[in-house]
Write a protein that holds these residues in place. Sequence first.
Motif, PDB file in Angstrom:
ATOM      1  N   PRO A  64      -7.943  -3.733  19.307  1.00 32.59           N
ATOM      2  CA  PRO A  64      -9.020  -3.092  19.035  1.00 32.59           C
ATOM      3  C   PRO A  64      -9.298  -2.692  17.667  1.00 32.59           C
ATOM      4  N   LYS A  65     -10.529  -2.204  17.238  1.00 37.20           N
ATOM      5  CA  LYS A  65     -10.878  -1.949  15.703  1.00 37.20           C
ATOM      6  C   LYS A  65      -9.826  -0.543  15.335  1.00 37.20           C
ATOM      7  N   ILE A  66      -9.349  -0.725  14.116  1.00 36.66           N
ATOM      8  CA  ILE A  66      -8.400   0.509  13.772  1.00 36.66           C
ATOM      9  C   ILE A  66      -9.452   1.442  13.046  1.00 36.66           C
ATOM     10  N   PRO A  67      -9.662   2.759  13.362  1.00 31.39           N
ATOM     11  CA  PRO A  67     -10.536   3.730  12.804  1.00 31.39           C
ATOM     12  C   PRO A  67     -10.049   3.975  11.323  1.00 31.39           C
ATOM     13  N   ASP A  68     -11.014   4.568  10.629  1.00 27.45           N
ATOM     14  CA  ASP A  68     -10.599   4.703   9.102  1.00 27.45           C
ATOM     15  C   ASP A  68      -9.728   5.698   8.837  1.00 27.45           C
ATOM     16  N   GLY A  69      -9.744   6.834   9.809  1.00 27.45           N
ATOM     17  CA  GLY A  69      -8.838   7.912   9.583  1.00 27.45           C
ATOM     18  C   GLY A  69      -7.194   7.680   9.954  1.00 27.45           C
ATOM     19  N   ALA A 118      -4.463 -10.443  13.990  1.00 25.59           N
ATOM     20  CA  ALA A 118      -4.377  -9.047  13.792  1.00 25.59           C
ATOM     21  C   ALA A 118      -5.841  -8.468  13.312  1.00 25.59           C
ATOM     22  N   PRO A 119      -5.786  -6.961  13.690  1.00 28.67           N
ATOM     23  CA  PRO A 119      -7.127  -6.532  13.196  1.00 28.67           C
ATOM     24  C   PRO A 119      -7.129  -6.084  11.843  1.00 28.67           C
ATOM     25  N   GLU A 120      -8.250  -5.597  11.322  1.00 28.17           N
ATOM     26  CA  GLU A 120      -8.645  -5.354  10.022  1.00 28.17           C
ATOM     27  C   GLU A 120      -7.838  -3.888   9.844  1.00 28.17           C
ATOM     28  N   ILE A 121      -6.843  -3.617   8.563  1.00 22.41           N
ATOM     29  CA  ILE A 121      -6.396  -2.625   8.304  1.00 22.41           C
ATOM     30  C   ILE A 121      -7.163  -1.713   7.175  1.00 22.41           C
ATOM     31  N   PRO A 122      -7.530  -0.545   7.746  1.00 23.40           N
ATOM     32  CA  PRO A 122      -8.518   0.315   6.726  1.00 23.40           C
ATOM     33  C   PRO A 122      -7.714   0.867   5.713  1.00 23.40           C
ATOM     34  N   GLU A 123      -8.266   1.006   4.636  1.00 24.06           N
ATOM     35  CA  GLU A 123      -7.919   1.726   3.407  1.00 24.06           C
ATOM     36  C   GLU A 123      -7.301   3.254   3.988  1.00 24.06           C
ATOM     37  N   GLY A 124      -6.239   3.811   3.494  1.00 24.40           N
ATOM     38  CA  GLY A 124      -5.690   4.990   3.885  1.00 24.40           C
ATOM     39  C   GLY A 124      -4.652   5.034   4.865  1.00 24.40           C
ATOM     40  N   THR A 184      -5.460  -8.075   5.360  1.00 26.07           N
ATOM     41  CA  THR A 184      -4.996  -7.618   3.875  1.00 26.07           C
ATOM     42  C   THR A 184      -4.358  -6.252   4.215  1.00 26.07           C
ATOM     43  N   ILE A 185      -3.217  -6.092   3.203  1.00 23.81           N
ATOM     44  CA  ILE A 185      -2.525  -4.792   3.387  1.00 23.81           C
ATOM     45  C   ILE A 185      -3.240  -4.215   2.311  1.00 23.81           C
ATOM     46  N   PRO A 186      -3.752  -2.941   2.689  1.00 21.13           N
ATOM     47  CA  PRO A 186      -4.311  -2.034   1.567  1.00 21.13           C
ATOM     48  C   PRO A 186      -3.505  -1.324   0.639  1.00 21.13           C
ATOM     49  N   SER A 187      -4.342  -1.009  -0.568  1.00 26.63           N
ATOM     50  CA  SER A 187      -3.402  -0.295  -1.581  1.00 26.63           C
ATOM     51  C   SER A 187      -2.885   1.117  -1.142  1.00 26.63           C
ATOM     52  N   LYS A 189       4.787 -17.861  14.187  1.00 21.33           N
ATOM     53  CA  LYS A 189       3.483 -18.813  13.671  1.00 21.33           C
ATOM     54  C   LYS A 189       2.929 -18.447  12.859  1.00 21.33           C
ATOM     55  N   LEU A 190       3.099 -17.095  12.085  1.00 24.64           N
ATOM     56  CA  LEU A 190       2.177 -16.613  10.892  1.00 24.64           C
ATOM     57  C   LEU A 190       2.301 -17.708   9.817  1.00 24.64           C
ATOM     58  N   THR A 191       0.871 -17.902   9.276  1.00 20.17           N
ATOM     59  CA  THR A 191       1.048 -18.858   8.061  1.00 20.17           C
ATOM     60  C   THR A 191      -0.180 -18.724   7.254  1.00 20.17           C
ATOM     61  N   GLY A 192      -0.195 -19.397   6.023  1.00 17.96           N
ATOM     62  CA  GLY A 192      -1.501 -19.001   5.207  1.00 17.96           C
ATOM     63  C   GLY A 192      -1.245 -18.016   4.109  1.00 17.96           C
ATOM     64  N   ASP A 193      -2.495 -17.706   3.576  1.00 14.75           N
ATOM     65  CA  ASP A 193      -2.540 -16.558   2.599  1.00 14.75           C
ATOM     66  C   ASP A 193      -2.537 -15.502   3.161  1.00 14.75           C
ATOM     67  N   ILE A 194      -1.744 -14.456   2.557  1.00 16.21           N
ATOM     68  CA  ILE A 194      -1.872 -12.968   2.850  1.00 16.21           C
ATOM     69  C   ILE A 194      -1.871 -12.009   1.551  1.00 16.21           C
ATOM     70  N   VAL A 195      -2.753 -11.252   1.803  1.00 15.20           N
ATOM     71  CA  VAL A 195      -3.309 -10.303   0.541  1.00 15.20           C
ATOM     72  C   VAL A 195      -2.370  -9.151   0.727  1.00 15.20           C
ATOM     73  N   ILE A 196      -1.683  -8.584  -0.390  1.00 13.78           N
ATOM     74  CA  ILE A 196      -0.826  -7.383  -0.267  1.00 13.78           C
ATOM     75  C   ILE A 196      -1.333  -6.834  -1.468  1.00 13.78           C
TER      76      ILE A 196
END
Length: 274
Positions: free
Chosen positions: A149-154, A171-177, A196-199, A213-220
């Motif tokens: 599911p979509k991960i809420p911003d909070g 994987a779902p998008e991980i919100p900043e926070g 993307t792993i947020p700051s 099976k994970l492969t490719g570019d991963i932004v941290i």
Amino acid sequence: EDPNQFRDQEQQSTNKDIGIGTDGKAVNLDRWNYDTDPDNGVANLRGTQGNGWGNPGYVGKIENGRIIGKVPQYIKKDGEDTWCEVQDLTNTFCYWNGLVIAPEIPSGATNMSSTFYGCTSLTTAPKIPDGVTDMSSTFWGCTSLTTAPKIPDGVTDMNRTFGDCKGLTIAPEIPEGVRNMALTFYGCVNLTTAPTIPSSVTNIAGTFYSCKKLTGDIVINAKQLTANSGSGYYSDNNGYTDCFLGTELPITLKGTSPYLERIAADRRNVTVAQ
């Protein structure tokens, strides 16, 4: 003015307590473990942890892969004037192996820790309400879940959220926070893409452990990683221990995190983009 008109006439063991579901209709509270705090106006559907997992919050039956009726959104105990809003769903459906389609979650929910823990037949996840902050182990062991599911911003805690979700591929998008991502995708053996792993994240110990099976570019972009004693099954002394342990395919790390070289150091298949 007359709350009793909303009381489910079939319930027996819960006396004259009244539950209103997410559809605004009466709920048979005999099917639920619950408690209320009239002083604060909140209620919980927490499961009890005793021998093993004890009793989940839902103690009714599963029919055709679904619970019977709706999840309570408001509960008023007999003799009390306060309607309490359900906020805590810790362990509510844990180990309900026959549950295939998740029910609608009360809009006031804030804690979904281990809500669907061990629901091995769950294929369809619910919409996560915007007020939820704790998603630790929410879908741990949901081996049939294919879409997150979509991960809420909070949300701030995603410790083990999708651990052992072997059917999950994206994987779902991980919100900043979000702060804690220890073991978030542990054992997701069919996961092919990473978010993307947020700051804001402070712990990624074992995040992609055994994601074969994970492969490719991963932004941290994590700025400050710190040790977290509650991250899992091993001692995490730095906030990124075994982040990619058990991965086998080529992975390239990108992003602004100052830890990229250290994260990649102990994995031959993990490199840092030049």
